[in-house]
Write a protein that holds these residues in place. Structure first.
Motif, mmCIF file in Angstrom:
data_model
loop_
_atom_site.group_PDB
_atom_site.id
_atom_site.type_symbol
_atom_site.label_atom_id
_atom_site.label_comp_id
_atom_site.label_asym_id
_atom_site.label_seq_id
_atom_site.Cartn_x
_atom_site.Cartn_y
_atom_site.Cartn_z
ATOM 1 N N ALA A 106 38.483 17.831 -18.274
ATOM 2 C CA ALA A 106 37.658 17.377 -19.389
ATOM 3 C C ALA A 106 37.123 15.968 -19.152
ATOM 4 C CB ALA A 106 38.473 17.405 -20.681
ATOM 5 N N PHE A 107 37.925 15.115 -18.476
ATOM 6 C CA PHE A 107 37.560 13.702 -18.348
ATOM 7 C C PHE A 107 36.609 13.425 -17.184
ATOM 8 C CE2 PHE A 107 38.151 9.381 -16.816
ATOM 9 C CZ PHE A 107 38.058 8.637 -17.997
ATOM 10 N N LEU B 73 45.015 10.320 -22.329
ATOM 11 C CA LEU B 73 46.184 11.150 -22.030
ATOM 12 C C LEU B 73 47.260 11.030 -23.100
ATOM 13 C CD1 LEU B 73 46.603 10.530 -18.176
ATOM 14 C CD2 LEU B 73 45.467 12.443 -19.324
ATOM 15 N N ARG B 74 47.284 9.890 -23.782
ATOM 16 C CA ARG B 74 48.313 9.654 -24.797
ATOM 17 C C ARG B 74 47.897 10.178 -26.170
ATOM 18 N NH1 ARG B 74 49.270 3.419 -22.882
ATOM 19 N NH2 ARG B 74 50.707 3.856 -21.151
ATOM 20 N N ALA C 80 44.364 17.976 -29.998
ATOM 21 C CA ALA C 80 43.933 18.652 -31.220
ATOM 22 C C ALA C 80 43.240 17.701 -32.181
ATOM 23 C CB ALA C 80 45.134 19.303 -31.893
ATOM 24 N N ALA C 81 43.509 16.392 -32.030
ATOM 25 C CA ALA C 81 42.919 15.407 -32.949
ATOM 26 C C ALA C 81 41.536 14.952 -32.489
ATOM 27 C CB ALA C 81 43.847 14.202 -33.067
ATOM 28 N N ILE C 82 41.083 15.409 -31.325
ATOM 29 C CA ILE C 82 39.802 14.970 -30.763
ATOM 30 C C ILE C 82 38.809 16.118 -30.811
ATOM 31 C CG2 ILE C 82 38.643 14.021 -28.743
ATOM 32 C CD1 ILE C 82 41.324 12.923 -27.838
ATOM 33 N N ARG C 83 37.816 15.996 -31.681
ATOM 34 C CA ARG C 83 36.817 17.056 -31.805
ATOM 35 C C ARG C 83 35.712 16.895 -30.762
ATOM 36 N NH1 ARG C 83 35.278 16.814 -38.059
ATOM 37 N NH2 ARG C 83 35.420 14.598 -37.542
ATOM 38 N N LEU D 30 35.821 8.972 -26.180
ATOM 39 C CA LEU D 30 35.968 8.127 -25.002
ATOM 40 C C LEU D 30 34.939 7.000 -24.990
ATOM 41 C CD1 LEU D 30 36.730 10.940 -22.451
ATOM 42 C CD2 LEU D 30 38.244 9.022 -23.000
ATOM 43 N N ARG D 31 33.727 7.275 -25.450
ATOM 44 C CA ARG D 31 32.706 6.227 -25.507
ATOM 45 C C ARG D 31 33.139 5.141 -26.486
ATOM 46 N NH1 ARG D 31 27.408 9.036 -25.759
ATOM 47 N NH2 ARG D 31 27.965 9.441 -27.923
ATOM 48 N N THR D 32 33.723 5.560 -27.617
ATOM 49 C CA THR D 32 34.235 4.594 -28.585
ATOM 50 C C THR D 32 35.359 3.759 -27.978
ATOM 51 O OG1 THR D 32 33.642 5.953 -30.498
ATOM 52 C CG2 THR D 32 35.438 4.369 -30.796
ATOM 53 N N THR D 33 36.276 4.427 -27.296
ATOM 54 C CA THR D 33 37.399 3.721 -26.671
ATOM 55 C C THR D 33 36.911 2.715 -25.640
ATOM 56 O OG1 THR D 33 38.801 5.675 -26.999
ATOM 57 C CG2 THR D 33 39.570 4.024 -25.416
ATOM 58 N N VAL D 34 35.982 3.138 -24.775
ATOM 59 C CA VAL D 34 35.452 2.257 -23.739
ATOM 60 C C VAL D 34 34.740 1.059 -24.358
ATOM 61 C CG1 VAL D 34 33.636 2.107 -21.973
ATOM 62 C CG2 VAL D 34 35.298 3.971 -21.910
#
Length: 286
Positions: free
Chosen positions: A13-14, A47-48, A52-55, A61-65
């Motif tokens: 997926a990543f 990974l942490r 199921a919480a990620i639609r 990932l863009r938000t995290t980055v």
């Protein structure tokens, strides 16, 4: 604390998203190494997180980055204040042209606040909706629209107005290399706009002009002196390429290090020259 081990599903997926996430981080930070570090940290956080919480994995990932980049910029601004000579972003070769984020635009982004930069890049460059931008930078959508509008006004002048066609630009870059290394100042002068600007980033690690040089007369004076060194010591052309969206070339200089030269061209004349000599910013090209 041990890092979580990636599953095949997590990697599957990543990995397709990694190049685009690195482009987001690089646009924010101007550093290839820092962008890769940020994306790797985002991967660890991915990974942490409970799948199921990620639609929408890409939005998550863009938000995290972006948030990691905003944190990084707090310390980066202090480093820029103490940087020796002009600061230029790391050179990146042959990027996707449709994103239209050239080196002059990246320098314009440096003059924005981190939040303005994030809002502009996420919405105008990467096509995120303002609702996503708002969630990413923890502002409401109306505030994000204002941030992006202010950023747009600041960077408007940096967008190419008379962009040269790619192959023509690379031909001019080849001619610039040949004239500058041979000492043909007549040919070189014919390529330069009268108000040409030259920027060189040595980062205190290699000799470079410590301030930008403006005007064709001064730029030619410098290249006349450099041509003497090039003839004595050598300067080998590695390739002509797009560098941060601009025509340019990669050389190996007498000290064995790489160097990149990017040319901003309008109406068949070179209006700006950007030379990267800082070896720390050229490592990824090896």
């Amino acid at each position: 604390m041990m890092e979580p081990q990636p599953s095949d599903a997590a990697l599957e997926a990543f990995e397709p998203l990694r190049p685009r996430l690195i482009r987001v981080a690089y646009r924010m930070l101007g550093s290839v190494a820092d962008a890769e570090d940020v994306v790797q940290e985002a991967f660890i956080r991915w990974l942490r997180t409970d799948d199921a919480a990620i639609r929408e994995p890409e939005a998550f990932l863009r938000t995290t980055v972006t948030r990691l980049c905003l944190d990084h910029l707090k310390s980066a601004r202090h480093r820029r204040e103490t940087y020796i000579g002009p600061w230029l972003p790391d050179p990146v070769l042959d990027e996707e042209e449709e994103e239209d984020v050239t080196l002059p635009l990246m320098l314009a982004l440096e003059r924005l606040s981190p939040l303005e930069r994030a809002a502009f890049l996420l919405h105008d460059v990467f096509g995120a909706a303002f609702d996503e931008v708002a969630a990413t930078i923890d502002r409401d959508a109306a505030a994000c629209r204002q941030l992006a509008a202010r950023a747009r006004a600041h960077v408007r002048e940096a967008r190419p107005r008379f962009a040269v066609e790619k192959q023509r630009g690379l031909a001019i870059a080849q001619a610039f290399f040949e004239a500058s290394r041979s000492g043909d100042m007549a040919a070189l002068g014919a390529m330069l706009a009268s108000d040409v600007a030259m920027h060189a980033d040595g980062g205190g690690k290699r000799p470079a002009v410590v301030r930008p040089i403006f005007g064709s007369r001064l730029v030619l004076q410098l290249h006349k002196a450099l041509a003497v060194l090039f003839r004595k010591q050598g300067s080998q052309l590695v390739d002509t390429r797009l560098i941060n969206g601009l025509p340019g070339f990669v050389t190996r200089e007498a000290d064995g290090e790489l160097q990149t030269t990017a040319l901003e061209i309008e109406h068949e004349r070179i209006v700006a020259i950007y030379v990267m000599r800082n070896p720390d910013k050229l490592k990824h090209l090896h």
